[in-house]
Write an enzyme that holds these catalytic residues in place. Sequence first.
Site, PDB file in Angstrom:
ATOM      1  N   ASP A  92     -21.933  -4.241  19.037  1.00 29.69           N
ATOM      2  CA  ASP A  92     -20.487  -4.122  19.177  1.00 29.69           C
ATOM      3  C   ASP A  92     -20.109  -4.418  20.623  1.00 29.69           C
ATOM      4  O   ASP A  92     -20.969  -4.573  21.487  1.00 29.69           O
ATOM      5  CB  ASP A  92     -20.008  -2.742  18.732  1.00 29.69           C
ATOM      6  CG  ASP A  92     -20.586  -1.619  19.564  1.00 29.69           C
ATOM      7  OD1 ASP A  92     -21.113  -1.897  20.655  1.00 29.69           O
ATOM      8  OD2 ASP A  92     -20.510  -0.465  19.143  1.00 29.69           O
ATOM      9  N   ASP A 266     -20.934  -0.902   8.563  1.00 29.01           N
ATOM     10  CA  ASP A 266     -21.898  -0.091   9.326  1.00 29.01           C
ATOM     11  C   ASP A 266     -21.330   1.296   9.547  1.00 29.01           C
ATOM     12  O   ASP A 266     -20.116   1.501   9.496  1.00 29.01           O
ATOM     13  CB  ASP A 266     -22.157  -0.722  10.698  1.00 29.01           C
ATOM     14  CG  ASP A 266     -21.002  -0.443  11.656  1.00 29.01           C
ATOM     15  OD1 ASP A 266     -21.150   0.429  12.535  1.00 29.01           O
ATOM     16  OD2 ASP A 266     -19.920  -1.060  11.511  1.00 29.01           O
ATOM     17  N   CYS A 304     -34.263   8.941  -7.242  1.00 31.61           N
ATOM     18  CA  CYS A 304     -34.488   8.194  -6.004  1.00 31.61           C
ATOM     19  C   CYS A 304     -35.976   7.888  -5.830  1.00 31.61           C
ATOM     20  O   CYS A 304     -36.832   8.732  -6.113  1.00 31.61           O
ATOM     21  CB  CYS A 304     -33.976   8.999  -4.808  1.00 31.61           C
ATOM     22  SG  CYS A 304     -34.242   8.197  -3.212  1.00 31.61           S
ATOM     23  N   CYS A 306     -37.318   6.908  -2.791  1.00 24.34           N
ATOM     24  CA  CYS A 306     -37.676   6.866  -1.365  1.00 24.34           C
ATOM     25  C   CYS A 306     -38.913   7.718  -1.082  1.00 24.34           C
ATOM     26  O   CYS A 306     -39.336   8.540  -1.902  1.00 24.34           O
ATOM     27  CB  CYS A 306     -36.496   7.343  -0.506  1.00 24.34           C
ATOM     28  SG  CYS A 306     -36.306   9.147  -0.393  1.00 24.34           S
ATOM     29  N   CYS A 309     -38.359  11.569  -1.423  1.00 21.63           N
ATOM     30  CA  CYS A 309     -38.213  12.071  -2.796  1.00 21.63           C
ATOM     31  C   CYS A 309     -39.504  11.941  -3.588  1.00 21.63           C
ATOM     32  O   CYS A 309     -39.754  12.725  -4.507  1.00 21.63           O
ATOM     33  CB  CYS A 309     -37.077  11.333  -3.500  1.00 21.63           C
ATOM     34  SG  CYS A 309     -35.439  11.800  -2.890  1.00 21.63           S
ATOM     35  N   HIS A 335     -34.239   9.239   3.551  1.00 26.95           N
ATOM     36  CA  HIS A 335     -33.585   9.308   2.238  1.00 26.95           C
ATOM     37  C   HIS A 335     -32.178   8.711   2.264  1.00 26.95           C
ATOM     38  O   HIS A 335     -31.829   7.873   1.421  1.00 26.95           O
ATOM     39  CB  HIS A 335     -33.514  10.754   1.748  1.00 26.95           C
ATOM     40  CG  HIS A 335     -32.642  10.898   0.536  1.00 26.95           C
ATOM     41  ND1 HIS A 335     -33.101  10.664  -0.741  1.00 26.95           N
ATOM     42  CD2 HIS A 335     -31.315  11.197   0.411  1.00 26.95           C
ATOM     43  CE1 HIS A 335     -32.116  10.820  -1.595  1.00 26.95           C
ATOM     44  NE2 HIS A 335     -31.016  11.150  -0.932  1.00 26.95           N
TER      45      HIS A 335
END
Length: 369
Positions: A92, A266, A304, A306, A309, A335
């Site tokens: 940015d 974002d 999930c 991930c 998890c 996660h």
Amino acid sequence: MFKYELIKESKECKARLGKIYTNHGVIETPIFMPVGTKATVKAMTPEELKDLEAQIILGNTYHLYLRPGHDLIKEAGGLHKFMNWDRPILTDSGGFQVFSLGPLRKITEEGVEFRSHIDGSKHFISPEKSMEIQNYLGSDIMMAFDECAPYPASYEYVEKSMQRTTRWAKRCKDYHKNTDNQALFGIVQGGMYKDLRIESAKQITDLDFPGYAVGGLSVGEPRDLMCEVMDYTVDYLPKDKPRYLMGVGSPDYLFEAVERGIDMADCVLPTRMARHGAFMTSKGQLAIKNAKYKRDFKPIDENCGCYACRNYSRAYMRHLFGENEILGARLASIHNLFFLINLMKRIRISIMEDNFMNFKKEFYENYGY
């Protein structure tokens, strides 16, 4: 090397599929971009981000300018080498951070004089200085230095701010030194005033940037107003260039943005929530510190896949946060980032299959919106 390819437009709404080509890889859109404010996505290694299939991350010009300094990062070989990330990076301009300093900054036509939030030292960033810093950082996508008007703000203030943003955008483009390797995006401002938004979009697109951001939203206005502004603003942005909505990261805001033709978004939200023990799940937010999870040995989200998890229970996660263990924040960050990155992947599939609106409806019902 920078190029945008429009692959498919939804038959149901303005949602679209595309690809952004950069020197450091291809980005499939629509995409959520994790924020690495100070050359690190908090609690995450670059290797973990790759495992999550993060395609692009952000760096913050204001913070990197103050510490460790853009000169040092250039000496290290640029931001990619400095932080060991070989995929695309967006930086940015530092504008939002500078303007959020309130009484610590003074805006003039030349730029912004401000005091560091770290030690109170005086600094000055102009459009040219922002370009110099971002050129040194070597990001794939740079943002023009703009003035982000607060909400609410008077018509007169927002109009002056919007016109200054256009003048600054031209100065940014004129100063930009590395056009072959770094794409510079313009930013549309105009607050919540339709005529100013449309005028800003026309002025900024006339400058012919490789991509465009919709700035000045998600700054405290109601969600319906944000959606309304986004809806008509996107209509004045070219179809053959990427569109970036700055600073949104909740699942509902991502759905609303994609529905209106946004390609990139974002936010620090997933990692910030993670540090406070808040999880995004397929059935809504989960606050792990709640006593009811003390003997809950199920995964955070049974739907999930991930790392957190697959390997750890709610009871264990609650224990980690109760003891202020760093691992808790790391697993929660894994996660939440996985959740949003995977959500955007599923959104891309739904657009390809012309099923986006049904997918949105189903997600909202399960999430509790």
